[in-house]
Design a protein around this motif. Structure first.
Motif, PDB file in Angstrom:
ATOM      1  N   LEU A   4       3.740   2.265  -6.319  1.00 44.48           N
ATOM      2  CA  LEU A   4       2.287   1.708  -6.601  1.00 44.48           C
ATOM      3  C   LEU A   4       2.732   0.296  -7.193  1.00 44.48           C
ATOM      4  CD1 LEU A   4      -0.683   3.841  -7.432  1.00 44.48           C
ATOM      5  CD2 LEU A   4      -0.228   2.466  -5.357  1.00 44.48           C
ATOM      6  N   LYS A   7       4.916  -1.873  -4.905  1.00 46.27           N
ATOM      7  CA  LYS A   7       3.998  -2.441  -3.837  1.00 46.27           C
ATOM      8  C   LYS A   7       3.079  -3.737  -4.482  1.00 46.27           C
ATOM      9  CE  LYS A   7       1.027  -1.055   0.190  1.00 46.27           C
ATOM     10  NZ  LYS A   7       0.456   0.205   0.741  1.00 46.27           N
ATOM     11  N   TYR A   8       2.525  -3.375  -5.558  1.00 44.39           N
ATOM     12  CA  TYR A   8       1.525  -4.327  -6.008  1.00 44.39           C
ATOM     13  C   TYR A   8       1.808  -5.157  -7.283  1.00 44.39           C
ATOM     14  CZ  TYR A   8      -1.477  -1.676  -2.680  1.00 44.39           C
ATOM     15  OH  TYR A   8      -1.860  -1.384  -1.434  1.00 44.39           O
ATOM     16  N   TRP A 326      -6.526  -0.574  -7.289  1.00 41.77           N
ATOM     17  CA  TRP A 326      -5.453   0.375  -7.782  1.00 41.77           C
ATOM     18  C   TRP A 326      -5.267   0.005  -9.384  1.00 41.77           C
ATOM     19  CZ3 TRP A 326      -4.226   4.864  -6.775  1.00 41.77           C
ATOM     20  CH2 TRP A 326      -3.988   5.238  -5.277  1.00 41.77           C
TER      21      TRP A 326
END
Length: 461
Positions: A4, A7-8, A326
């Protein structure tokens, strides 16, 4: 978790850089309101009630300003993403027209404040001594209505350009001025007269006037990021229509939330004063500890997604929203988990009553779970706001709060005899229903077309 982050992490970094000034602004605003209530506590229950009843009516001004602010941040975020000469012109027209609209809508409150403040307070069932105090307070607060609306619009407009620090500085200084003058005028410190409730009202008036003046100076300055542009070719009704399309549902949503609170509070009161106190304390704790971050994620989503929609990139808009979702799940989930665990300690800070503490722990744990659900809802709702759609959130709020927060809670708690458990189920069902409602709209991608149509319509004009 590592996947995560990889990715972010750029989205998270951008969100936090934009978001920390907004969090700080909310914290100082909360501190200002808390100071007012502490001060009034020194003057007795009548003073506390007077300020509370005055603020019930002042909520109308707040909802109106927040609605217009939603319109300004939506349209300006879209135009800021385009970054061409026409977008700059449209941004300035949006700012000018929404400010002028806000001032026009704010002045009736000034007139009402001078004519019938006592009647407005009397409607709420206050005693004669409270009516006198609250009417004086309401007159001053309503007199500041145009300034309050200017401040809400201006801060959202600057945030729409990606500038969250200027509103933070203005907001923090304004709230410090508010606290300083409220304390000095309420208690009569130094050469200031001792005015009590009226002193708190004047502290608010002075602070709102100061902030509005600073914003106007910024917009008139050649060095500001936004400038005022008075329409030479006549009023641009396309911009006005779009502003109202975004603003009216948002204002109505806030108004309905305030309205539904009255019967819901009455429902809780059926189970005793201690239960009602438990709910109020739990709600205050949740608002104090979690609300600033919740609201910040929503504002950041509107800014970033609005910019990308202005560029015509809905794929990046969706990715940004998922990244912020998220981030919300991780941070709000952690905060909610800590509040869930330490709920007994947090309640003990506010009350020593064993019954209130017991019920308050249950309410706080339910609200901590609900905060996680509603943060996700707010992020998705803010994406739709960036696209110019506030109706979906309004409809979802009205339907779910009516059916579940009020209807299901009453059905389960009273006729079916589940008592507080029924209210807990009703609350969580309401939160979940609103999230499902807004998620369905997000998945449909109709918001992409909404944003495209709005931008094309403004640029054709």
């Amino acid at each position: 978790m590592l996947n995560l982050y990889n990715k972010y992490h750029l989205i998270w970094k951008k969100s936090l850089v934009l978001g920390w000034p907004i969090v700080l602004s909310h914290i100082f605003t909360t501190a200002m309101r808390t100071t007012d209530m502490i001060l009034m506590g020194l003057f007795g229950p009548a003073a506390v009630t007077a300020v509370g009843l005055g603020d019930v009516w002042e909520q109308i001004v707040l909802r109106l300003g927040l609605g217009l602010g939603a319109g300004s941040i939506s349209l300006i975020a879209q135009e800021s993403g385009l970054q061409n000469d026409l977008s700059v012109q449209n941004t300035e027209l949006v700012l000018t027209q929404v400010l002028m609209t806000g001032v026009v809508l704010g002045f009736p409150f000034v007139i009402i404040g001078f004519l019938i403040p006592d009647k407005l307070i009397g409607i709420l069932g206050a005693s004669p001594d409270v009516i006198v105090l609250a009417a004086q307070y309401l007159l001053i607060i309503f007199s500041a209505a145009p300034f309050r609306i200017i401040n809400l619009i201006s801060s959202r407009a600057l945030q729409g350009t990606g500038d969250t620090r200027t509103p933070m500085v203005v907001g923090v200084v304004s709230n410090l001025i508010n606290i300083g003058f409220s304390v000095a005028l309420a208690l009569g410190i130094g050469f200031f007269p001792k005015l009590g409730v009226i002193g708190v009202g004047w502290g608010t008036f002075i602070a709102k006037l100061f902030a509005a003046t600073v914003y106007i100076i910024i917009f008139l300055s050649p060095y500001g990021k936004l400038s005022l542009r008075f329409p030479k070719g006549g009023w641009d009704f396309t911009i006005t229509r779009q502003l109202l399309k975004v603003s009216i549902p948002r204002s109505l949503q806030g108004g309905y939330q305030s309205f539904i609170a009255f019967p819901f509070n009455s429902l809780i009161l059926l189970f005793g004063t201690e239960t009602a106190a438990a709910y109020y304390i739990a709600r205050r704790i949740q608002q104090q500890l979690m609300a600033p971050l919740q609201r910040t994620y929503g504002t950041v989503t509107t800014i970033l997604v609005g910019n990308e929609l202005g560029k015509g990139d809905h794929i990046e808009s969706g990715k940004l929203t998922k990244g912020i979702l998220w981030l919300s799940l991780i941070t709000i989930g952690l905060a909610g988990g800590l509040i869930f665990i330490f709920a007994p300690f947090l309640l003990s800070v506010f009350t020593k009553n064993s019954i209130t503490t017991t019920y308050g722990v249950k309410f706080l744990r339910v609200l901590s779970i609900g905060a996680l659900i509603m943060t996700c809802h707010n992020v998705l709702s803010s994406l739709l706001t960036a696209a110019g759609d506030t109706r979906t959130s309004f409809y979802g709020s009205v339907i779910n709060q009516t059916l579940f927060k009020l209807g299901l809670s009453y059905l389960l708690s009273v006729p079916l005899g589940l008592k507080l458990t029924g209210i807990f189920i009703g609350l969580l069902t309401d939160f979940s229903g609103q999230l499902i409602w807004i998620f369905h709209r997000f998945r449909s991608l109709r918001w992409v077309e909404d944003a495209r149509n709005m931008i094309e319509e403004r640029h054709r004009g």
